[in-house]
Structure formats: structure tokens, C-alpha cells
Motif scaffolding. Structure first.
Motif, PDB file in Angstrom:
ATOM      1  N   TRP A 121       0.834  -1.209   0.000  1.00 18.39           N
ATOM      2  CA  TRP A 121       0.000   0.000   0.000  1.00 18.39           C
ATOM      3  C   TRP A 121       0.871   1.263   0.000  1.00 18.39           C
ATOM      4  O   TRP A 121       0.611   2.223  -0.738  1.00 18.39           O
ATOM      5  CB  TRP A 121      -0.911  -0.020   1.227  1.00 18.39           C
ATOM      6  N   VAL A 122       1.932   1.257   0.786  1.00 12.14           N
ATOM      7  CA  VAL A 122       2.833   2.408   0.872  1.00 12.14           C
ATOM      8  C   VAL A 122       3.468   2.699  -0.482  1.00 12.14           C
ATOM      9  O   VAL A 122       3.481   3.850  -0.964  1.00 12.14           O
ATOM     10  CB  VAL A 122       3.912   2.169   1.941  1.00 12.14           C
ATOM     11  N   PHE A 123       3.979   1.678  -1.143  1.00 16.83           N
ATOM     12  CA  PHE A 123       4.651   1.902  -2.427  1.00 16.83           C
ATOM     13  C   PHE A 123       3.669   2.328  -3.513  1.00 16.83           C
ATOM     14  O   PHE A 123       3.957   3.246  -4.297  1.00 16.83           O
ATOM     15  CB  PHE A 123       5.414   0.645  -2.853  1.00 16.83           C
ATOM     16  N   LEU A 124       2.525   1.671  -3.590  1.00 18.54           N
ATOM     17  CA  LEU A 124       1.541   2.048  -4.607  1.00 18.54           C
ATOM     18  C   LEU A 124       1.107   3.499  -4.429  1.00 18.54           C
ATOM     19  O   LEU A 124       1.016   4.258  -5.409  1.00 18.54           O
ATOM     20  CB  LEU A 124       0.329   1.115  -4.539  1.00 18.54           C
ATOM     21  N   SER A 125       0.851   3.899  -3.210  1.00 17.02           N
ATOM     22  CA  SER A 125       0.402   5.265  -2.950  1.00 17.02           C
ATOM     23  C   SER A 125       1.468   6.281  -3.330  1.00 17.02           C
ATOM     24  O   SER A 125       1.192   7.275  -4.020  1.00 17.02           O
ATOM     25  CB  SER A 125       0.034   5.425  -1.473  1.00 17.02           C
ATOM     26  N   ASN A 126       2.700   6.051  -2.914  1.00 16.48           N
ATOM     27  CA  ASN A 126       3.776   6.993  -3.203  1.00 16.48           C
ATOM     28  C   ASN A 126       4.047   7.126  -4.700  1.00 16.48           C
ATOM     29  O   ASN A 126       4.193   8.235  -5.218  1.00 16.48           O
ATOM     30  CB  ASN A 126       5.057   6.564  -2.473  1.00 16.48           C
ATOM     31  N   ILE A 127       4.094   6.001  -5.384  1.00 14.83           N
ATOM     32  CA  ILE A 127       4.403   6.034  -6.817  1.00 14.83           C
ATOM     33  C   ILE A 127       3.282   6.685  -7.613  1.00 14.83           C
ATOM     34  O   ILE A 127       3.521   7.531  -8.503  1.00 14.83           O
ATOM     35  CB  ILE A 127       4.690   4.602  -7.322  1.00 14.83           C
ATOM     36  N   LEU A 128       2.040   6.322  -7.305  1.00 17.90           N
ATOM     37  CA  LEU A 128       0.914   6.885  -8.058  1.00 17.90           C
ATOM     38  C   LEU A 128       0.730   8.375  -7.776  1.00 17.90           C
ATOM     39  O   LEU A 128       0.404   9.149  -8.689  1.00 17.90           O
ATOM     40  CB  LEU A 128      -0.362   6.112  -7.729  1.00 17.90           C
ATOM     41  N   ILE A 129       0.942   8.803  -6.546  1.00 12.89           N
ATOM     42  CA  ILE A 129       0.842  10.239  -6.242  1.00 12.89           C
ATOM     43  C   ILE A 129       1.969  11.004  -6.927  1.00 12.89           C
ATOM     44  O   ILE A 129       1.766  12.123  -7.445  1.00 12.89           O
ATOM     45  CB  ILE A 129       0.860  10.474  -4.722  1.00 12.89           C
ATOM     46  N   LEU A 130       3.168  10.427  -6.966  1.00 14.88           N
ATOM     47  CA  LEU A 130       4.276  11.065  -7.691  1.00 14.88           C
ATOM     48  C   LEU A 130       3.930  11.245  -9.168  1.00 14.88           C
ATOM     49  O   LEU A 130       4.151  12.329  -9.740  1.00 14.88           O
ATOM     50  CB  LEU A 130       5.543  10.227  -7.549  1.00 14.88           C
ATOM     51  N   LYS A 131       3.384  10.195  -9.784  1.00 11.05           N
ATOM     52  CA  LYS A 131       3.007  10.303 -11.201  1.00 11.05           C
ATOM     53  C   LYS A 131       1.905  11.342 -11.395  1.00 11.05           C
ATOM     54  O   LYS A 131       1.895  12.068 -12.397  1.00 11.05           O
ATOM     55  CB  LYS A 131       2.547   8.932 -11.719  1.00 11.05           C
ATOM     56  N   LEU A 132       0.998  11.411 -10.441  1.00  7.53           N
ATOM     57  CA  LEU A 132      -0.068  12.402 -10.517  1.00  7.53           C
ATOM     58  C   LEU A 132       0.505  13.814 -10.462  1.00  7.53           C
ATOM     59  O   LEU A 132       0.110  14.697 -11.240  1.00  7.53           O
ATOM     60  CB  LEU A 132      -1.055  12.192  -9.363  1.00  7.53           C
ATOM     61  N   ILE A 133       1.459  14.044  -9.577  1.00  9.59           N
ATOM     62  CA  ILE A 133       2.068  15.370  -9.446  1.00  9.59           C
ATOM     63  C   ILE A 133       2.833  15.745 -10.706  1.00  9.59           C
ATOM     64  O   ILE A 133       2.761  16.882 -11.186  1.00  9.59           O
ATOM     65  CB  ILE A 133       3.002  15.399  -8.226  1.00  9.59           C
ATOM     66  N   LYS A 134       3.559  14.785 -11.268  1.00 10.28           N
ATOM     67  CA  LYS A 134       4.394  15.072 -12.433  1.00 10.28           C
ATOM     68  C   LYS A 134       3.586  15.195 -13.718  1.00 10.28           C
ATOM     69  O   LYS A 134       3.902  16.012 -14.580  1.00 10.28           O
ATOM     70  CB  LYS A 134       5.473  13.991 -12.588  1.00 10.28           C
ATOM     71  N   GLU A 135       2.562  14.374 -13.867  1.00  8.78           N
ATOM     72  CA  GLU A 135       1.815  14.339 -15.123  1.00  8.78           C
ATOM     73  C   GLU A 135       0.481  15.068 -15.058  1.00  8.78           C
ATOM     74  O   GLU A 135      -0.151  15.306 -16.087  1.00  8.78           O
ATOM     75  CB  GLU A 135       1.600  12.877 -15.537  1.00  8.78           C
ATOM     76  N   ARG A 136      -0.004  15.368 -13.833  1.00  9.14           N
ATOM     77  CA  ARG A 136      -1.236  16.123 -13.622  1.00  9.14           C
ATOM     78  C   ARG A 136      -2.443  15.474 -14.313  1.00  9.14           C
ATOM     79  O   ARG A 136      -3.252  16.143 -14.950  1.00  9.14           O
ATOM     80  CB  ARG A 136      -1.077  17.567 -14.109  1.00  9.14           C
ATOM     81  N   LYS A 137      -2.535  14.164 -14.210  1.00  8.73           N
ATOM     82  CA  LYS A 137      -3.684  13.460 -14.781  1.00  8.73           C
ATOM     83  C   LYS A 137      -3.837  12.118 -14.095  1.00  8.73           C
ATOM     84  O   LYS A 137      -3.069  11.763 -13.211  1.00  8.73           O
ATOM     85  CB  LYS A 137      -3.534  13.290 -16.284  1.00  8.73           C
ATOM     86  N   ARG A 138      -4.848  11.387 -14.515  1.00  6.88           N
ATOM     87  CA  ARG A 138      -5.142  10.063 -13.940  1.00  6.88           C
ATOM     88  C   ARG A 138      -5.355  10.160 -12.430  1.00  6.88           C
ATOM     89  O   ARG A 138      -4.724   9.456 -11.641  1.00  6.88           O
ATOM     90  CB  ARG A 138      -4.017   9.064 -14.236  1.00  6.88           C
ATOM     91  N   ILE A 139      -6.229  11.011 -12.009  1.00  2.00           N
ATOM     92  CA  ILE A 139      -6.466  11.234 -10.582  1.00  2.00           C
ATOM     93  C   ILE A 139      -7.283  10.120  -9.942  1.00  2.00           C
ATOM     94  O   ILE A 139      -7.240   9.905  -8.739  1.00  2.00           O
ATOM     95  CB  ILE A 139      -7.160  12.596 -10.363  1.00  2.00           C
ATOM     96  N   VAL A 140      -8.032   9.357 -10.733  1.00  2.00           N
ATOM     97  CA  VAL A 140      -8.950   8.362 -10.187  1.00  2.00           C
ATOM     98  C   VAL A 140      -8.201   7.217  -9.516  1.00  2.00           C
ATOM     99  O   VAL A 140      -8.505   6.839  -8.376  1.00  2.00           O
ATOM    100  CB  VAL A 140      -9.886   7.821 -11.285  1.00  2.00           C
ATOM    101  N   ILE A 141      -7.201   6.665 -10.181  1.00  2.07           N
ATOM    102  CA  ILE A 141      -6.498   5.494  -9.650  1.00  2.07           C
ATOM    103  C   ILE A 141      -5.776   5.812  -8.332  1.00  2.07           C
ATOM    104  O   ILE A 141      -5.933   5.074  -7.353  1.00  2.07           O
ATOM    105  CB  ILE A 141      -5.525   4.914 -10.697  1.00  2.07           C
ATOM    106  N   PRO A 142      -4.996   6.909  -8.240  1.00  6.75           N
ATOM    107  CA  PRO A 142      -4.392   7.214  -6.937  1.00  6.75           C
ATOM    108  C   PRO A 142      -5.417   7.416  -5.834  1.00  6.75           C
ATOM    109  O   PRO A 142      -5.196   7.008  -4.696  1.00  6.75           O
ATOM    110  CB  PRO A 142      -3.612   8.514  -7.209  1.00  6.75           C
ATOM    111  N   ALA A 143      -6.541   8.037  -6.167  1.00  9.44           N
ATOM    112  CA  ALA A 143      -7.580   8.264  -5.156  1.00  9.44           C
ATOM    113  C   ALA A 143      -8.136   6.940  -4.646  1.00  9.44           C
ATOM    114  O   ALA A 143      -8.360   6.765  -3.447  1.00  9.44           O
ATOM    115  CB  ALA A 143      -8.692   9.127  -5.743  1.00  9.44           C
ATOM    116  N   VAL A 144      -8.342   5.995  -5.547  1.00 13.97           N
ATOM    117  CA  VAL A 144      -8.874   4.680  -5.154  1.00 13.97           C
ATOM    118  C   VAL A 144      -7.856   3.943  -4.280  1.00 13.97           C
ATOM    119  O   VAL A 144      -8.206   3.367  -3.241  1.00 13.97           O
ATOM    120  CB  VAL A 144      -9.223   3.842  -6.402  1.00 13.97           C
TER     121      VAL A 144
END
Length: 541
Positions: free
Chosen positions: A181-204
Motif C-alpha cells: 500500500w505504501v509503495f503504490l500510494s507513493n508512486i501513483l501520487i508522484l506520477k499524478l504530481i508530475k503528469e497532472r492526470k489520472r487522478i482516479v487510480i491514486p484516489a482509489v
């Protein structure tokens, strides 16, 4: 010509200043990750910080990749060395050099995981690289549980030990589910910050485990099936009172009297079990247990209270016949071979004593890791457990049946064994309906160590859905319910006892039945990713 040289030097100065600013930024981000990773081990209700704690370090790595420059390894090393130092510095209170080796060695392993991740990511791209990082880190944690030099204190999933309302689903995944859970959250939030899209998957990924856990936390039904248990806290200083080399040593008889006086105050007609801490009694020869003075005193106490079962920690000795060493840990004295054990005894009227030998030993305190190859490690032995030196073990956990009902069983995890989820669950798999943890945590003094050790038992309660009775020599003794809540806690460095009715449970959780399934799956995934990376590397060559 002179103008060109001046322009060239100005350009070099500009680049140098830019790189210095970048270095400061990278150092700041690496330090920030170390601090964020440390907070959950220091303060309650802060486990959620782990869900963003790795983002600064991952950002540094992504910045190096984007610029195509080398030297990122320095920032990995900084983060992991700082995290280990801030969180487990207290080991040095037992022995300075042993603590330095433990902190540096653990940080080195974490560093190597990230270094290999960066090597793979350069060849495979972001998503395969990040998938490789997750698989490699979890596989490392999984193998670390059974390594010769095993120190899984900073398994990322352990960071939720004081935020248990967020990880009630550990009854399915164990602590490795928390790491995932820790790794998935960190990686997906990082991608969200860098790419500014795909907000649904990190939120889930962030919200869904929280919702599931809160639902389970508030709806978990602990069936009423009580049994009255007492835990003793004699508060005997292991440095100054416990052993003969102390400044003001107590005789074993004086220690026994303190223990039994507390038991006499606590016992009631409804009391079924009394638990004493790790190594409460010493030098018990197993072939002549009934002649040991401490055992005799306990049985005399039990004659007054025959309805009570007394479980105590002990240092025991087993002698062997023959001229050849029967075990790898056997010692020789006067032509005889013998083993020393950190043990637990169950004593009750009309029953022969039952013995369990601690199986998960503290590296550097109760066993010498890689002794055959690293003989110098004898000089780095760390005083963390109740008995010092290379001790004997038994191959697997055993449970103690109750004298009044052989189907009613309980397990006793000795000190360090409460850190290992799958091993702890093996007691329950063998029929334990509640669990005890007996320990002596004063080797670390009044530091973070004993508080962290206590909190890990909360995770074991959730994983197995078993109530836990914890007897600690100097504190903190406690009762923990099946939801991972403290129902009673003693104070540190106080003498006394706790008594409570705890509920027993016979149902097995998914984690109890399957163990660290996420760890095994990560190993398989890691092998596939390594094959893919090697094939890709060969094709590109």
C-alpha cells in the motif's frame, strides 16, 4: 580570445552554481523522506504519513533520470542511513559498535534495493522499473524474516502499528500488505504530481483501503468468551539487579519472592492464567526441573491456587550424552555437551511442566549470525534479549494445552518472536485461542525501542484476531484485544501486575491460513521481471 575564455569560465561558474542549488535541493528532499519515514515509529496515529513519505526520494531519482546524470546513489544512502539512525538509534544503548553495525547494515540493504531498481529502470522505463522496485522491496522484506541476520524492525507495514484503525485488513495480508500500500500510494501520487492526470487510480488506492479498514474496525464483533488472565511486571533491572555481575544484584530467591508476591495480590478464584516475563527464573536444568528452587516455589504457590496455570520465562539448560556435539549451538563443559535456551515453562498442579524453546533469536545477542564465516561478530554481540550468547532453538512454534481442557490451547511468543507475523500466526494455526508475549525490554533503557516493540503486538492481534496478554519485566505490560486496541497498559519502570478478562477465539483469519502470500507472489513477480530485464538487455546489446 580572452573574451572567449572569460565567457567559458562564466559558463562553468553558472553551471557550478546551478548544480550546487540542485544538490541542496536533492539533499533537502532526501532528508525530508528520511524524516517522514521516521515519524510513524515515533508518534501515534501518524502511519498515514508513509503514504507520501517516499515521494521526495522518488522525485530525486526521477530528476536524475530526466537529466541523464549519475550520482543518485548518494541521496539513497543519505535517506536510508538517516531513517535507520533516527528510528533505531536506541540499539546503541546496549552496545555502541553493535548498534552501529545494525543501523548501517540495515540501511545498506535498503540502499542496494533502490540502487538495483535504478539500474533496471534505466533500461525498462518508468512503469516496469517501479513495478520492479515494489516486487524487489517486498521480496527483500519477506526473505528478511528468515535470514540469518534478521532485523525486520523497519518493515514498512510496521509503521501502522500505532494507526491500527487504518489497517484492519492485515487479517488478510499481514504487514507486507501495508508495504504494498505504501509503495503504490507513493508512486501513483508522484506520477499524478508530475503528469497532472489520472487522478482516479491514486484516489482509489489511497481511499479504498481506508474505507475497508474503518468499516472493519467499527463492525468487528469480538465474541464474548472470557478467560481471566494476570500479567506480572516485577521491574528487576537487568543491568544492576538481575544478574550476579550487577551493581546491586538480587538473589534468585529475592527475585522469585517479588514475582510471587505480585501474583498473590493479583490472583482471584476466577483467575485461570498468570504470566511472568522473559527469563524470570534462571539456570533451570531441564532433566531435573522439579529440583530447581524457583520451580519448587512456584509449585508451592500453585498448591494454594490449584485452579491457576503459571507460565513463566526461564533460562534453561539441557545436557546431552555422547562425545560429539549433538547440535550446532551445543557447548562443552567438563566433557559434557549442553545447550542453553531462552524458554517458556507452563506449570500447573498435577501436570508435568511443559517447555517451549524460543525459536526466533535476536541476532548479535542470542545468536552469532554467520558465525562460521564472520568470527569477528562475536565481539559485536548486542545485549537485547534476556539471555546472552549463542542459544539453542527448536524448529517450530508449539502451543500449551490448558490442564482443564486439552482442546483449549494458548501460545507464548518470547520477546523478539512478536516481530514476526507469519511465525506468530503459526501458534494460532496450531490451535492457540489467545496469545501471550513475555519479554524483557530494559536492555534499551527508556527509549523508543520498548514502545515500538509493544506496538508491533497490536499488528499481531489484527493479523490473527487473537487477544494478547503481554508481560514485560520493566514495562510496558498490556492487554490487547482482537481489534488491536490496548485495553490496559502498565507504566514504564513500575512494579506491579494487571488483571483482565480477555476473549478467546477459535476462528482462523485468511492471513493465519495463508501466511505472507504477498511476499511469495512478489518473489515470483521479481523472477519474471528479472528475466524480462535480462532479455531486454541482451537484445539491445
Amino acid at each position: 580570445m580572452l573574451f572567449r575564455q572569460i565567457k567559458h569560465y562564466l559558463w562553468l561558474i553558472k553551471i557550478s552554481l546551478f548544480m550546487n542549488r540542485s544538490c541542496i535541493k536533492w539533499i533537502g528532499f532526501s532528508t525530508l523522506s528520511a524524516v517522514l519515514l521516521s515519524i510513524p515509529w515515533h508518534f501515534p496515529y501518524c502511519g498515514w504519513i508513509l503514504l507520501v513519505a517516499l515521494i521526495p526520494l522518488l522525485w530525486v531519482e526521477a530528476d536524475f533520470s530526466r537529466r541523464g546524470i549519475k550520482g543518485c546513489w548518494k541521496y539513497y544512502a543519505l535517506t536510508f542511513l538517516m531513517w535507520n539512525t533516527i528510528t533505531t538509534w536506541w540499539i546503541c544503548k546496549a552496545t555502541l559498535w553493535g548498534g552501529v553495525v545494525a543501523v548501517a547494515g540495515n540501511a545498506l540493504q535498503m540502499f542496494l534495493v533502490f540502487a538495483l531498481f535504478r539500474l533496471v529502470k534505466k533500461k525498462t522505463g518508468d512503469w516496469i522499473g517501479y513495478l520492479f522496485l515494489i516486487a524487489l522491496w517486498i521480496a527483500w522484506e519477506y526473505f528478511y524474516f528468515d535470514a540469518e541476520m534478521s532485523w525486520p524492525w523497519l518493515v514498512l507495514g510496521n509503521g501502522f502499528a500505532e494507526t491500527t484503525f487504518l489497517v484492519q485488513w492485515y487479517e488478510f495480508t499481514g504487514v507486507l500488505g501495508g508495504t504494498l500500500w505504501v509503495f503504490l500510494s507513493n508512486i501513483l501520487i508522484l506520477k499524478l504530481i508530475k503528469e497532472r492526470k489520472r487522478i482516479v487510480i491514486p484516489a482509489v488506492i489511497l481511499v479504498l483501503p481506508v474505507l475497508i479498514s474503518l468499516f472493519r474496525f467499527y463492525t468487528y464483533d469480538e465474541k464474548s468468551n472470557p478467560i481471566e488472565v494476570v500479567v506480572l511486571q516485577p521491574n528487576i533491572d537487568p543491568y544492576n539487579e538481575k544478574f550476579e555481575e550487577g551493581l546491586q544484584p538480587l538473589t534468585q530467591e529475592e527475585q522469585d519472592q517479588r514475582l510471587l508476591a505480585a501474583a498473590q495480590q493479583a490472583v482471584r478464584p476466577s483467575t485461570r492464567y498468570i504470566f511472568a516475563p522473559e527469563t524470570a527464573i534462571s539456570s533451570v536444568e531441564e532433566s531435573n526441573m522439579m529440583y530447581n528452587a524457583s520451580i519448587v516455589r512456584i509449585y508451592q504457590f500453585l498448591q494454594e491456587y490449584p485452579h491457576v496455570t503459571f507460565v513463566t520465562g526461564a533460562t534453561s539448560i539441557r545436557f546431552y550424552s555422547g562425545d560429539v556435539a549433538p547440535t550446532k549451538t551445543a557447548r562443552q563443559r567438563g566433557g559434557s555437551w549442553y545447550d542453553v535456551f531462552n524458554a517458556a515453562f507452563q506449570l500447573s498442579v498435577g501436570e508435568a511442566p511443559l517447555v517451549y524453546h524460543k525459536s526466533k533469536l535476536v541476532p548479535g545477542a542470542e545468536k552469532v549470525p554467520y558465525a562460521k564465516y564472520l568470527k569477528f561478530t562475536n565481539k559485536l554481540m548486542i545485549d537485547l534479549g534476556g539471555a546472552f550468547g549463542s542459544l539453542g532453538t527448536q524448529p517450530e512454534a508449539t502451543v500449551f494445552p490448558a490442564p482443564w481442557n486439552k482442546n483449549h490451547k494458548m501460545g507464548v511468543a518470547i520477546c523478539y518472536e512478536s516481530v514476526y507475523g507469519e511465525y506468530f500466526a503459526s501458534y494460532v494455526k496450531k490451535g492457540a485461542r489467545f496469545m501471550a508475549v513475555i519479554t524483557n525490554d530494559d536492555w534499551w533503557g527508556n527509549s523508543l525501542g520498548y514502545r515500538q516493540h509493544l506496538s508491533f503486538s497490536r499488528l499481531r492481534a489484527i493479523e490473527t484476531r487473537r487477544s494478547i496478554a503481554r508481560s514485560a519485566n520493566t514495562g510496558i505490560s498490556a492487554f490487547i484485544n482482537q481489534r488491536g486496541d490496548y485495553t490496559q497498559k502498565s507504566e514504564w519502570w513500575t512494579q506491579g501486575w494487571l488483571r483482565e478478562e480477555i476473549n478467546i477465539n477459535h476462528k482462523l483469519t485468511f492471513y493465519t491460513r495463508s501466511g505472507d502470500l504477498i511476499g511469495r507472489l512478489s518473489v515470483y513477480l521479481l523472477v519474471l521481471l528479472l528475466i524480462y530485464w535480462l532479455a531486454l538487455f541482451r537484445l539491445r546489446r
